[in-house]
Design a protein around this motif. Structure first.
Motif, PDB file in Angstrom:
ATOM      1  N   THR A  93       7.729  17.419  21.934  1.00  0.00           N
ATOM      2  CA  THR A  93       8.711  16.525  22.558  1.00  0.00           C
ATOM      3  C   THR A  93       9.013  15.339  21.650  1.00  0.00           C
ATOM      4  O   THR A  93      10.180  14.972  21.442  1.00  0.00           O
ATOM      5  CB  THR A  93       8.186  16.021  23.916  1.00  0.00           C
ATOM      6  N   GLU A 128      11.125  16.322  18.727  1.00  0.00           N
ATOM      7  CA  GLU A 128      12.560  16.425  19.026  1.00  0.00           C
ATOM      8  C   GLU A 128      13.206  15.043  19.110  1.00  0.00           C
ATOM      9  O   GLU A 128      14.346  14.846  18.672  1.00  0.00           O
ATOM     10  CB  GLU A 128      12.760  17.188  20.339  1.00  0.00           C
ATOM     11  N   ASN A 163      13.751  14.101  15.677  1.00  0.00           N
ATOM     12  CA  ASN A 163      14.849  14.899  15.115  1.00  0.00           C
ATOM     13  C   ASN A 163      16.197  14.314  15.487  1.00  0.00           C
ATOM     14  O   ASN A 163      17.125  14.241  14.655  1.00  0.00           O
ATOM     15  CB  ASN A 163      14.735  16.341  15.608  1.00  0.00           C
ATOM     16  N   GLN A 164      16.330  13.869  16.734  1.00  0.00           N
ATOM     17  CA  GLN A 164      17.596  13.267  17.170  1.00  0.00           C
ATOM     18  C   GLN A 164      17.858  11.939  16.463  1.00  0.00           C
ATOM     19  O   GLN A 164      19.004  11.621  16.127  1.00  0.00           O
ATOM     20  CB  GLN A 164      17.574  13.057  18.690  1.00  0.00           C
ATOM     21  N   ASN A 215      19.032  12.576  13.049  1.00  0.00           N
ATOM     22  CA  ASN A 215      20.392  13.120  13.055  1.00  0.00           C
ATOM     23  C   ASN A 215      21.441  12.015  13.135  1.00  0.00           C
ATOM     24  O   ASN A 215      22.638  12.252  12.949  1.00  0.00           O
ATOM     25  CB  ASN A 215      20.550  14.084  14.237  1.00  0.00           C
ATOM     26  N   PHE A 235      19.611  19.981  11.816  1.00  0.00           N
ATOM     27  CA  PHE A 235      19.056  19.315  12.999  1.00  0.00           C
ATOM     28  C   PHE A 235      19.207  20.188  14.245  1.00  0.00           C
ATOM     29  O   PHE A 235      18.339  20.195  15.118  1.00  0.00           O
ATOM     30  CB  PHE A 235      19.729  17.961  13.191  1.00  0.00           C
ATOM     31  N   LYS A 236      20.316  20.928  14.331  1.00  0.00           N
ATOM     32  CA  LYS A 236      20.489  21.851  15.454  1.00  0.00           C
ATOM     33  C   LYS A 236      19.423  22.942  15.419  1.00  0.00           C
ATOM     34  O   LYS A 236      18.888  23.345  16.450  1.00  0.00           O
ATOM     35  CB  LYS A 236      21.879  22.477  15.401  1.00  0.00           C
ATOM     36  N   THR A 292      16.137  21.531  16.612  1.00  0.00           N
ATOM     37  CA  THR A 292      16.150  21.421  18.071  1.00  0.00           C
ATOM     38  C   THR A 292      15.847  22.763  18.724  1.00  0.00           C
ATOM     39  O   THR A 292      15.054  22.850  19.671  1.00  0.00           O
ATOM     40  CB  THR A 292      17.515  20.908  18.552  1.00  0.00           C
ATOM     41  N   ARG A 293      16.474  23.806  18.217  1.00  0.00           N
ATOM     42  CA  ARG A 293      16.235  25.144  18.770  1.00  0.00           C
ATOM     43  C   ARG A 293      14.786  25.565  18.539  1.00  0.00           C
ATOM     44  O   ARG A 293      14.145  26.153  19.429  1.00  0.00           O
ATOM     45  CB  ARG A 293      17.200  26.143  18.108  1.00  0.00           C
ATOM     46  N   ASN A 302      12.223  23.616  18.309  1.00  0.00           N
ATOM     47  CA  ASN A 302      11.376  22.840  19.219  1.00  0.00           C
ATOM     48  C   ASN A 302      11.411  23.415  20.628  1.00  0.00           C
ATOM     49  O   ASN A 302      10.388  23.463  21.322  1.00  0.00           O
ATOM     50  CB  ASN A 302      11.818  21.381  19.233  1.00  0.00           C
ATOM     51  N   GLU A 303      12.580  23.848  21.068  1.00  0.00           N
ATOM     52  CA  GLU A 303      12.688  24.460  22.396  1.00  0.00           C
ATOM     53  C   GLU A 303      11.851  25.736  22.481  1.00  0.00           C
ATOM     54  O   GLU A 303      11.131  25.959  23.459  1.00  0.00           O
ATOM     55  CB  GLU A 303      14.155  24.778  22.707  1.00  0.00           C
TER      56      GLU A 303
END
Length: 406
Positions: free
Chosen positions: A244, A247, A250-251, A254, A298-299, A302-303, A305-306
């Motif tokens: 978490t 992420e 990461n944001q 970005n 970055f996308k 995110t993926r 991390n999910e």
């Protein structure tokens, strides 16, 4: 997670003084364990990373000299000096610190797990030592009992009520028990080495083990829901939290970054004319922006991390199933140990009654030494089974404590 997990190997108050002895061994094992020391160093390294990420990018300093001096209206430019500093977006450094802290917490979880596993291994070895020692004691008692019977047999031979064969059978049985006792001594030395290695000390150091243990009448009330507090499961919560925080970072990364800087250019004064600002040096403040227009990276993070969080959830669920199975098995085996202990206690009492009958038969002048050997063998069997039941009971109790002890 930083709360100290206190591991008490004997749950029952009636074994409080014995528990203190085992707890002192556990403290020594934790202090001496190279594995725990290595994990603590790894945890300290992870904590130090919080300071590592609490920094700004390197400051850029540049200098240049004009080989061919460009002429301007106010004079020739001789050199160029610049300094600039890039700055991350607001909150990025905090996000990095939070991520580093969450990773440190996962390392701390490993320390807690290692300590509990060490405590479990130490307790199991301790109860193994108790079982071996108790069996040795019982064997020695039975050898002494056979010696008493041998004396009775010698007396009976003298009066013609027994044969020399009876004496030989009693002596052979003593030899067998002595052999078992010597084999157990070797097993004890081996288990003692295991115990001392867990304490990271010399293998030959004597271990103090309680003389006698019994299965209590009732067990403490257990709550299976406490399984959710097992550090093996809490570790996955920490891993989930670290993803978490990854992420969040990461944001932040970005987002655009910006920088501030300053250029300084010394200018030579013109001698062929007089004017305002003649030879005035140039000072130029600057602001720069770095915008991640191509943000597929970055996308993708995110993926990832999910997917990682879903993986952790499944791993935790699978581990919970394993712990629940271990808990159910430990409860069942502990209950079986209690049942076996009670049954062997009844059998042992009846075997002793049979022994008394044989002794009374001797007083009336009739005794069958084959029956004596049979009863003695039954007594030894029941005594050994009782010891094994006690040993099994406390080993399973140690496993239960490992699983649900807070």
């Amino acid at each position: 997670m930083k709360k100290r997990f206190i591991y008490i190997m004997f749950v029952l108050a009636s074994f409080g003084t014995k528990a203190q002895s085992l707890e002192s061994y556990l403290q020594e094992a934790e202090q001496n364990s190279p594995m725990i020391q290595a994990l603590e160093l790894r945890y300290n390294i992870a904590k130090e990373k919080v300071n590592e990420v609490n920094t700004l990018p390197n400051t850029t300093v540049a200098a240049g000299y004009f080989v061919s001096e460009p002429e301007t209206r106010t004079g020739a430019q001789r050199a160029r000096f610049s300094v600039s500093q890039m700055l991350p977006w607001f909150g990025t450094i905090t996000a990095r610190e939070n991520y580093a802290s969450s990773m440190a917490e996962t390392e701390y979880a490993e320390i807690v797990i290692a300590k509990r596993k060490l405590a479990l291994s130490l307790a199991q070895s301790y109860y193994n030592l108790y079982g071996i020692q108790a069996k040795q004691k019982v064997l020695q008692e039975n050898i002494e009992l056979l010696k008493t019977y041998e004396t009775l047999a010698l007396t009976s031979v003298e009066v013609g009520k027994a044969s020399a064969v009876d004496i030989l059978k009693l002596q052979i049985r003593q030899n067998e028990l002595q052999q078992q006792n010597e084999v157990l001594e070797q097993s004890y030395l081996s288990e003692q080495a295991v115990f001392n290695n867990l304490l990271n000390r010399e293998e030959r150091i004597a271990v103090e083990v309680v003389e006698e243990m019994e299965i209590p009448e009732d067990d403490t009330i257990l709550n299976k829901d406490d399984l959710s507090l097992n550090p093996e499961l809490l570790k996955y919560d920490q891993l989930y939290e670290s993803v978490t925080q990854s992420e969040v970072l990461n944001q932040k990364e970005n987002a655009p970054s910006f920088g501030i800087g300053l250029d300084y250019i010394p200018v030579s004064e013109r001698e062929d004319m007089a004017m305002s600002d003649n030879g005035k040096d140039i000072v130029m403040p600057m602001v720069t922006f770095s915008i991640p227009i191509f943000n597929n990276k970055f996308k993708s993070v995110t993926r990832q991390n999910e997917l990682r969080q879903k993986e952790i959830e499944f791993q935790k669920e699978e581990r919970l199933n394993v712990l629940e199975n271990a808990y159910a098995s430990a409860i069942s085996q502990r209950n079986q140990a209690r049942i076996a202990y009670r049954t062997q206690a009844k059998n042992l009492e009846q075997a002793k009654d049979a022994e008394e009958i044989l002794i009374k038969s001797y007083e009336t002048g009739t005794i069958n030494f084959n029956d004596v050997l049979d009863v003695q063998e039954l007594q030894l069997k029941f005594q050994t089974s009782q010891i094994q039941s006690v040993q099994l009971y406390y080993i399973q109790s140690a496993i239960i404590n490992y699983l649900i002890n807070k």
